[in-house]
Write a protein that holds these residues in place. Structure first.
Motif, PDB file in Angstrom:
ATOM      1  N   THR A 145       0.829  -1.209   0.000  1.00  0.00           N
ATOM      2  CA  THR A 145       0.000   0.000   0.000  1.00  0.00           C
ATOM      3  C   THR A 145       0.860   1.255   0.000  1.00  0.00           C
ATOM      4  O   THR A 145       0.517   2.247  -0.655  1.00  0.00           O
ATOM      5  N   HIS A 153      -7.094   0.380  -5.964  1.00  0.00           N
ATOM      6  CA  HIS A 153      -6.634  -0.278  -4.739  1.00  0.00           C
ATOM      7  C   HIS A 153      -7.409  -1.571  -4.513  1.00  0.00           C
ATOM      8  O   HIS A 153      -8.612  -1.555  -4.224  1.00  0.00           O
ATOM      9  N   TRP A 205      -8.601   3.923  -0.608  1.00  0.00           N
ATOM     10  CA  TRP A 205      -8.343   3.053   0.536  1.00  0.00           C
ATOM     11  C   TRP A 205      -9.540   2.885   1.465  1.00  0.00           C
ATOM     12  O   TRP A 205      -9.490   2.077   2.393  1.00  0.00           O
TER      13      TRP A 205
END
Length: 245
Positions: A16, A32, A188
């Motif tokens: 990440t 993501h 995220w």
């Protein structure tokens, strides 16, 4: 044609924070863990945020989303190989149409970090075995060794590691992408609880030198996970940053 880069990872591999660099670059549309939406839903036990966020739920639809995005921009997507292992391994066309990068972290650190967030994690979710299987498939398809990044190298020597990655990908190295304001990127939010350190970061920081392995060694369950996945980590780690362009 616009390019697509796939970063394949296992959980708690520092993938990440590497993704954050590509967000900061500004020249890629960044996705993501899109394939996580075929692996989990709102009823799943794994800690999550709002998974009803408009993302498609099946492999072909997620792949179509990435391909559609590529029509308008360069695409970077990061995901766990175990989320979509079976269809991905069978999808030579998809693997061949992008540049595939892999990141690995020592299983002891990854398992302890994973267990702290999700103690009920199943063995396959440690992820090194699935990652190795995809790595082998890419190597077979291309006849070349893809780029493998060691998470500790990334943490200890971020600029050197990222310069090598950019050389491999034939990208300009942008030093300004290695620093940012602490925030939670929109991408995220569905998995925000997993990324608190990354969210609060302003750059890539080294691993703590005082890692305590006792939670691993004191737990036979976790030791079994380490013994299962360590051989796959070691096989991949020998190729660290030796990918052929």
């Amino acid at each position: 044609m616009n390019r697509m880069i796939g970063l394949w990872a296992h959980p708690r591999s520092r993938s990440t924070i590497l993704e954050r660099v590509f967000i900061e670059r500004g020249d890629f549309e960044v996705f993501h863990e899109p394939f996580s939406h075929m692996a989990f839903d709102e009823q799943s036990a794994i800690p999550h945020g709002d998974l009803n966020c408009g993302m498609p739920r099946d492999y072909d639809a997620i792949k179509a989303l990435l391909r559609d995005a590529r029509q308008r921009a360069h695409v970077f997507h990061k995901d766990m190989a175990y989320h979509c292992l079976t269809p991905l391994k069978a999808d030579a066309e998809f693997l061949a149409e992008q540049q595939n990068v892999f990141i690995v972290r020592d299983p002891a650190r990854a398992i302890v970090s994973h267990h702290a967030i999700f103690p009920q994690m199943p063995a396959h979710a440690i992820g090194h075995q699935a990652l190795y299987e995809v790595f082998c498939e890419v190597r077979r398809l291309t006849g070349k060794t893809p780029c493998v990044i060691n998470a500790e190298n990334l943490a200890s020597h971020p600029e050197t590691t990222l310069r090598r990655l950019c050389d491999h990908l034939q990208l300009d190295f942008l030093p300004e992408a290695l620093s940012w304001n602490a925030r939670c990127p929109e991408q995220w939010k569905a998995w925000r609880s997993w990324h608190k350190d990354a969210e609060n970061s302003t750059t890539i920081m080294p691993d703590s030198a005082d890692f305590d392995p006792r939670p691993l060694h004191d737990n036979p369950h976790l030791m079994a996970y380490d013994q299962l996945h360590r051989p796959f980590y070691e096989r991949m780690n020998q190729f660290t940053e030796q990918g052929q362009p």
